[in-house]
Design a protein around this motif. Structure first.
Motif, PDB file in Angstrom:
ATOM      1  N   UNK A  80      43.609  51.598  27.516  1.00 30.30           N
ATOM      2  CA  UNK A  80      44.405  51.609  28.739  1.00 30.30           C
ATOM      3  C   UNK A  80      43.704  49.986  29.393  1.00 30.30           C
ATOM      4  N   UNK A  81      42.413  50.013  29.849  1.00 26.72           N
ATOM      5  CA  UNK A  81      42.043  48.963  29.921  1.00 26.72           C
ATOM      6  C   UNK A  81      42.208  47.483  29.886  1.00 26.72           C
ATOM      7  N   UNK A  82      42.849  47.267  28.269  1.00 27.25           N
ATOM      8  CA  UNK A  82      42.964  46.493  27.700  1.00 27.25           C
ATOM      9  C   UNK A  82      45.059  45.996  28.203  1.00 27.25           C
ATOM     10  N   UNK A  83      45.882  46.811  28.290  1.00 29.96           N
ATOM     11  CA  UNK A  83      47.076  46.917  28.791  1.00 29.96           C
ATOM     12  C   UNK A  83      46.909  46.739  30.265  1.00 29.96           C
ATOM     13  N   UNK A  84      45.946  47.173  31.219  1.00 33.07           N
ATOM     14  CA  UNK A  84      45.995  47.129  33.223  1.00 33.07           C
ATOM     15  C   UNK A  84      45.656  45.388  32.617  1.00 33.07           C
TER      16      UNK A  84
ATOM     17  N   UNK B 213      47.695  42.190  34.037  1.00 34.63           N
ATOM     18  CA  UNK B 213      47.597  41.469  35.885  1.00 34.63           C
ATOM     19  C   UNK B 213      47.688  40.123  35.227  1.00 34.63           C
ATOM     20  N   UNK B 214      47.757  39.915  34.578  1.00 32.89           N
ATOM     21  CA  UNK B 214      48.094  38.544  33.397  1.00 32.89           C
ATOM     22  C   UNK B 214      49.659  38.333  33.712  1.00 32.89           C
ATOM     23  N   UNK B 215      49.841  39.237  33.117  1.00 36.60           N
ATOM     24  CA  UNK B 215      51.338  38.754  33.277  1.00 36.60           C
ATOM     25  C   UNK B 215      51.875  38.675  34.671  1.00 36.60           C
ATOM     26  N   UNK B 216      51.508  40.073  35.483  1.00 34.72           N
ATOM     27  CA  UNK B 216      51.606  39.410  37.124  1.00 34.72           C
ATOM     28  C   UNK B 216      51.254  38.286  37.990  1.00 34.72           C
TER      29      UNK B 216
ATOM     30  N   UNK C  82      45.972  37.656  28.290  1.00 36.70           N
ATOM     31  CA  UNK C  82      46.841  36.279  28.216  1.00 36.70           C
ATOM     32  C   UNK C  82      47.739  36.281  26.631  1.00 36.70           C
ATOM     33  N   UNK C  83      48.407  36.033  25.194  1.00 40.12           N
ATOM     34  CA  UNK C  83      48.903  36.384  24.920  1.00 40.12           C
ATOM     35  C   UNK C  83      49.612  37.038  25.037  1.00 40.12           C
ATOM     36  N   UNK C  84      49.663  38.095  25.231  1.00 39.92           N
ATOM     37  CA  UNK C  84      49.894  39.837  25.276  1.00 39.92           C
ATOM     38  C   UNK C  84      51.046  39.403  26.877  1.00 39.92           C
ATOM     39  N   UNK C  85      50.625  38.621  27.802  1.00 41.56           N
ATOM     40  CA  UNK C  85      51.436  38.611  28.818  1.00 41.56           C
ATOM     41  C   UNK C  85      52.437  37.352  28.502  1.00 41.56           C
ATOM     42  N   UNK C  86      52.252  36.111  27.969  1.00 44.44           N
ATOM     43  CA  UNK C  86      52.753  35.575  28.010  1.00 44.44           C
ATOM     44  C   UNK C  86      53.934  36.204  26.910  1.00 44.44           C
ATOM     45  N   UNK C  87      53.794  36.211  25.557  1.00 47.57           N
ATOM     46  CA  UNK C  87      55.138  37.114  24.780  1.00 47.57           C
ATOM     47  C   UNK C  87      55.750  37.886  25.666  1.00 47.57           C
TER      48      UNK C  87
END
Length: 210
Positions: free
Chosen positions: A11-15, A19-22, A55-60
């Protein structure tokens, strides 16, 4: 104990990725990151004091929305907003906003309908400014989406909101069509007051040239 700990870490990684996505998406929307600009995940990770994984997850996720293009092992590039992109975003926003109106207008209370009518006044005030048009329409249709009684539709709109803001921020009602659009807004307010979901949906689509 171990299972609960793993869940909390997940859950922490998802949050963090959210945040990075936004953060990155917000910079694209406000123009801090312009079309064609390159994003390096290591630079973002350093700036935000996080690992490169979120960061990679947000960019994807941003790539799936069409806001960036990723070149593996090289860099990520901010995409341009083209006329075709704007046309597709108007079409998508119009159909989804129409669904929100159709679902919510017959369900909301009289007080809630009056609140929507008040928000519609912002549509009239936004006719000459692209950013204000996007903001005013979002105020109306996010409220209706929140009161649609359909969680799946609400989730879809929440996920798409960032790319719609980005793609439509410079779109403005053509000067030659502002009188007609003002009448559409007024008629939409009347449909909301009378709890007429069918007419509200039709008028929303007219707002988006559908």
């Amino acid at each position: 104990m171990g299972s609960t700990g793993s869940t909390n870490i997940g859950e922490s990684k998802q949050l963090l990725a959210e945040e990075v996505f936004h953060h990155i998406g917000g910079q694209i929307i406000d123009g801090t990151l312009a079309a064609g600009e390159r994003i390096r995940d290591v630079d973002v990770a350093e700036e935000l004091h996080v690992s490169r994984t979120p960061v990679r997850e947000a960019l994807q996720r941003l790539e799936r929305l069409g806001m960036v293009t990723m070149y593996p092992s090289r860099y990520t590039e901010v995409t341009a907003v083209t006329p075709e992109t704007v046309a597709q975003s108007l079409e998508f926003a119009g159909y989804q906003a129409g669904i929100a109106a159709r679902l919510a207008v017959p369900r909301i209370t009289m007080a809630q309908r009056e609140h929507v009518v008040a928000l519609v006044e912002g549509l009239h005030a936004s006719l000459e400014d692209g950013t204000e048009t996007s903001n005013a329409r979002w105020a109306v249709f996010s409220y209706l989406g929140d009161h649609s009684g359909n969680s799946q539709h609400r989730t879809l709109i929440d996920d798409a909101s960032m790319v719609l803001f980005r793609n439509l921020r410079d779109w403005v009602v053509p000067p030659s069509d502002r009188a007609r659009m003002g009448q559409v807004y007024s008629d939409f307010g009347d449909a909301v007051r009378s709890a007429d979901g069918d007419t509200a949906e039709r008028l929303v689509r007219a707002m988006y040239y559908l």
